[in-house]
Design an enzyme around this catalytic site. Structure first.
Site, short mmCIF file in Angstrom:
data_model
loop_
_atom_site.label_atom_id
_atom_site.label_comp_id
_atom_site.label_asym_id
_atom_site.label_seq_id
_atom_site.Cartn_x
_atom_site.Cartn_y
_atom_site.Cartn_z
N ASP A 2 0.82 -1.20 0.00
CA ASP A 2 0.00 0.00 0.00
C ASP A 2 0.86 1.26 0.00
O ASP A 2 1.83 1.38 0.77
CB ASP A 2 -0.90 -0.01 1.25
N GLU A 14 1.23 -0.06 -4.98
CA GLU A 14 0.47 1.16 -5.18
C GLU A 14 1.47 2.29 -5.02
O GLU A 14 2.13 2.39 -3.98
CB GLU A 14 -0.65 1.31 -4.15
#
Length: 592
Positions: free
Chosen positions: A259, A292
């Site tokens: 993330d 990401e």
């Protein structure tokens, strides 16, 4: 024999045999540390070099323990493997070898076969409820389940990005053995399982590191979540790398999605992370590492990481489908179809150009294969960060959504679906938490303040309509519909497209490359890719309510068309996507 976490762990409680556990805590700011076990048993840990406290004692799987810092404060183990009473309760010793794996010969699947389905375990009802959905998803054509973060968070409900104890799977979802069972059952159906992991911050409640390991964080740099984690320190790097190795080896996840790595303020950590993870994977086993990354660092995708979530592609498509142009969509509101064309032909839209704030963003990406990019129309962020959590079924014409879905599922990029999407779900996906009252007030007010700059929420009364994240009703309103409530025509549509992907696209993705993407109208384009077998995949896409002129390929090459409208000569109907597969040695178009 598979690797186990106790073969490389420096942090946490490691079982040395059935009755002996080694405890290790990095606490450079503590004077003394004790392990406090059941029945008031206390073991002083020996202080070693570089702030480590270690010791071993009689204990077994299922033993509950805390650390006592300086004889005063009881804290959970930051590397706890399970928290049966939540983030503030005792930690549990877990035996990583206890689960009897039924599919121990599973080696995973290559990345190009990925069709990813993002899941929130809590909304689905826990690990056991996810298991019930696996046969349906496998039959649909899904090849990988991606679980949103599992690290123990405060309370019973959370997206997972407020995790305080990243080694401990959330107690309200089920036991560690039930998580193993989910992964084992998925492997038996040919499904891979990925996990979303959060290494850029800790949640606001339940993280005690500042009490005894302030060196875990930097005083000079901050992120949207607080002080930046100090990845310059070996102990900190090891903490997160060992976490990744635990998920991959003890639980046998097939990959990780990292993330928001743009918030990891250390250029070397990701490369070190990749190298240590790859070295631990035995030959023949497929493990995926996905990013990401708002910085669009194409250099990380060339040799290190398998793919990146392509927000550029989503944002361009979202503007074309909905007309929305506020916040980050403003970067895609002008020349939207040109930006989508660049995404389909080169990967990233932003490859060093300045964004709306004048900041250069991205690196050249045209040299990367299409499979380096994960494309999606919806995910937890893009739906849940909306004020009311609306899905695309409530934001654009269904015919336009069918056309965009055709592009998503038949382009050479790796497709990702968000749970419920395959059934045309209209249930919202809202932001939800379960914090104590004081923090709940701050989160609710902060959430509503985020939307003050939007036209629809310019006054306080409008912002008050935004759901309170902390109420159980917000969580319950976000539950997807399964399985009989799902829209069967939508499911049939997704199943048909995924059958075509498996039959005609997946096998030929290795070696594929983009040829060109040409704009043919304000909301229409033609994109072509040379697949690995030499054939040419062509997608003609029109997201406009009007037909547009287009030199269409011969009907003998047509693979799929999503529209019910009749085709006029040399016209692409409104809201349509026509997919063609041309034989090998098809000439590439000439360019000016």
């Amino acid at each position: 024999m598979p690797l186990r976490s106790d073969q490389f762990a420096t942090h946490g409680a490691v079982m040395l045999d059935d009755n002996t556990v080694r405890f290790a805590l990095w606490a450079p700011n503590a004077h003394s540390v004790e392990v406090c076990l059941q029945a008031d048993r206390r073991l002083p840990l020996q202080r070693g070099a570089d702030g480590w406290f270690r010791g071993r004692c009689l204990a077994n799987a299922g033993s509950r323990y805390r650390y006592c810092i300086n004889g005063e404060q009881l804290v959970p183990d930051p590397a706890s493997r399970f928290q049966p009473e939540g983030v503030h309760g005792p930690s549990l010793v877990v035996d990583p070898t206890a689960y009897p794996w039924q599919h121990s010969d599973w080696q995973g699947r290559p990345w190009h076969q990925a069709v990813i389905y993002e899941v929130h375990v809590g909304l689905m009802g826990g690990y056991s409820a996810v298991i019930e959905q696996l046969p349906r998803l496998a039959a649909l054509g899904i090849t990988a389940i991606e679980l949103m973060p599992l690290g123990q968070f405060p309370g019973e409900r959370n997206w997972g990005y407020d995790g305080a104890l990243p080694f401990a799977p959330q107690h309200s979802y089920g036991s560690p053995q039930q998580l193993c069972q989910l992964i084992d059952q998925a492997h038996g159906l040919g499904l891979m399982v990925l996990l979303d992991v959060v290494y850029n911050h800790f949640g606001p409640d339940g993280n005690y590191l500042n009490h005894y390991a302030r060196d875990f964080f930097r005083d000079d740099r901050h992120t949207p979540w607080g002080a930046a984690i100090d990845f310059r320190r070996r102990q900190v790097r090891d903490f997160f790398i060992e976490n990744a190795l635990m998920w991959l080896h003890d639980y046998r996840f097939d990959g990780l999605r990292l993330d928001a790595v743009h918030a990891i303020d250390d250029p070397d950590f990701l490369l070190s992370f990749n190298q240590r993870v790859r070295r631990s994977i035995p030959s023949g086993r497929h493990v995926w590492l996905v990013l990401e990354n708002e910085h669009n660092q194409a250099s990380l995708l060339k040799n290190a990481f398998d793919g990146q979530w392509n927000d550029d592609g989503h944002n361009a498509l979202h503007v074309l489908l909905t007309g929305e142009d506020e916040a980050y969509y403003a970067d895609y509101s002008q020349a939207s179809i040109e930006k989508l064309a660049r995404c389909l032909s080169q990967g990233f839209v932003f490859q060093g150009e300045p964004d709306r704030n004048g900041h250069p963003r991205g690196e050249p990406s045209a040299h990367l294969p299409p499979s380096a990019f994960v494309l999606f129309l919806q995910n937890h962020d893009q739906v849940g960060n909306r004020a009311h959590g609306e899905r695309l079924t409530r934001l654009c014409p269904p015919q336009a959504l069918r056309a965009a879905t055709t592009l998503l599922l038949l382009s050479p990029m790796i497709p990702l679906l968000f749970m419920g999407e395959e059934g045309g779900s209209e249930q919202p996906f809202l932001f939800f938490t379960d914090h104590h009252p004081q923090l709940a007030d701050a989160v609710r007010n902060g959430r509503r303040a985020e939307f003050a700059g939007f036209k629809a929420f310019s006054d306080a009364a409008q912002r008050a309509t935004i759901a309170d994240p902390n109420t159980p009703a917000t969580f319950n309103a976000s539950r997807p519909q399964w399985p009989d409530e799902l829209n069967r025509p939508w499911q049939a549509f997704y199943r048909q497209l995924l059958q075509l992907r498996h039959q005609h696209v997946i096998a030929h993705l290795p070696g594929s490359r983009a040829i060109a993407a040409e704009v043919i109208a304000e909301k229409a384009l033609t994109a072509r890719w040379r697949l690995g077998d030499g054939s040419v995949l062509r997608i003609d896409l029109n997201l406009d309510a009007r037909a547009v002129p287009c030199a269409l390929p011969e009907t003998s090459s047509w693979l799929f068309c999503c529209t019910v409208d009749a085709f006029a000569a040399n016209q692409l109907p409104a809201y349509s996507a026509l997919v063609s597969l041309l034989p090998p040695h098809t000439p590439e178009p000439a360019h000016d």
